[in-house]
Design an enzyme around this catalytic site. Sequence first.
Site, mmCIF file in Angstrom:
data_model
loop_
_atom_site.group_PDB
_atom_site.id
_atom_site.type_symbol
_atom_site.label_atom_id
_atom_site.label_comp_id
_atom_site.label_asym_id
_atom_site.label_seq_id
_atom_site.Cartn_x
_atom_site.Cartn_y
_atom_site.Cartn_z
ATOM 1 N N GLY A 239 0.758 -1.249 0.000
ATOM 2 C CA GLY A 239 0.000 0.000 0.000
ATOM 3 C C GLY A 239 0.784 1.292 0.000
ATOM 4 N NE ARG A 278 -0.539 2.271 -5.974
ATOM 5 C CZ ARG A 278 -1.587 2.270 -6.798
ATOM 6 N NH1 ARG A 278 -1.498 2.833 -7.978
ATOM 7 N NH2 ARG A 278 -2.735 1.723 -6.427
ATOM 8 C CB CYS A 346 -16.292 4.408 -29.318
ATOM 9 S SG CYS A 346 -15.466 4.267 -30.904
ATOM 10 C CD GLU A 347 -16.894 3.295 -23.183
ATOM 11 O OE1 GLU A 347 -17.435 4.026 -22.330
ATOM 12 O OE2 GLU A 347 -17.312 2.165 -23.469
#
Length: 421
Positions: A239, A278, A346-347
């Site tokens: 985290g 991460r 296409c968004e």
Amino acid sequence: MDHFNYAQGILHAEDVPIPEIAAAVGTPFYVYSTATLLRHYRLFDEALDGIDHLVCYAMKAAGNQAILKTLAAAGAGMDVVSAGEYARARAAGVPGDKIVFSGVGKTEAEMRTALEGGIRQFNVESEPEMEALNRVALSLGVSAPITIRVNPDVDAKTHAKIATGKSENKFGIPISRARDVYAQAARLDGIDVVGIDVHIGSQLTELEPFELAYAKVAELTEVLRADGHDIRRLDLGGGLGIPYTRANTAPPLPVEYGAMIKRTLGHLGCEIEIEPGRLIAGNAGLLVASVIYLKSGEDRDFLILDAAMNDLIRPAMYDAHHDIVPVEEPAAGIEQRAFDVVGPVCETGDTFARQRMLPPVLPGALVAFRSAGAYGAVMASEYNARPLIPEVLVKDDQFAVIRPRPTIDEMINRDSLPEWL
Ligand SMILES: *Cc1c(COP(=O)(O)O)cnc(C)c1O
């Protein structure tokens, strides 16, 4: 810190010019730096120097076999959340006794796979899961090492979609019920309780929420020991956040995180596990794209790239910011303009950045998204029939394609037609 810097006016991955990779594999693509991956793994490992510990890389952040093998060779354990990840970790050479299995929905088949193949421990998240694991272990004539993931009900102060340590989240058992659940575990012959697990969320940029959670774990350790449980291992989750913008004040460093762990938990004499994802992979990767068009709208200009939300979903899913830089270094002091940076999908959500100030770039120019190594390629899809983009690993002056771009035919041929068509 990373190993993506400008040299002679061109962005490099370690010693390899990005345009050289682009010429070889085409855009868009992901590129990772071996040096950055190893540096970040070692920072965590060194931060826990002096206490018995294992850094288990949370491979859901970036799970390419070449990345796993790089980290495994340096000594990393792995945190896996599915039978697929377990198999990937084993294939990369990680021994079972360095693999921890997390996740709220482990199936009995997954438990069997891990028990047969070797596992350090399961991080159990509920009573029904513990009972299922007990059944599977007994059927194999073994006992399953577990920690129980407790939900400490602390606010991780991060994006709601990646906070996991509040009581309303699906993760872990409420810490207030821990004594009961541990007592129940002690009665199960197929279960061997080894410790406690906690993971409160991702992209945390302060130590305080961790410290609050770890203090509760310290207290719980003493309570459970007094109840007769042999608590000898603490899995503290992952985290720790990364700086997604250079302008940002940097989040705490692994060394500060390690010092806090020692301060909060060191007196207990437990083995410590951490599960960073991460921070190991994030700044070790770039997404490189080409500019297709510059388009002038009524009140704004659009920079249309050949990368899209299917390649990097973080901006659409988490409102995430990624620094976007031209691969050709802009001249100092050059005037910048605001663009909405978008992909071809296409968004409307296929927008990487709104009104981002950028130096002039022309169609055909290469741009790089920084901090794209974690939760990038692993979350990609083939939406709009866009093939998954290649991944490339750099080491010093060498680079290798570690996942090729599938051809359109390969994509089509993965489908099969029913008899009646
Ligand atoms: C996602 C996850 C991690 C890794 O989180 P990062 O923010 O990438 O460090 C670690 N442990 C568990 C249980 C997770 O779900």
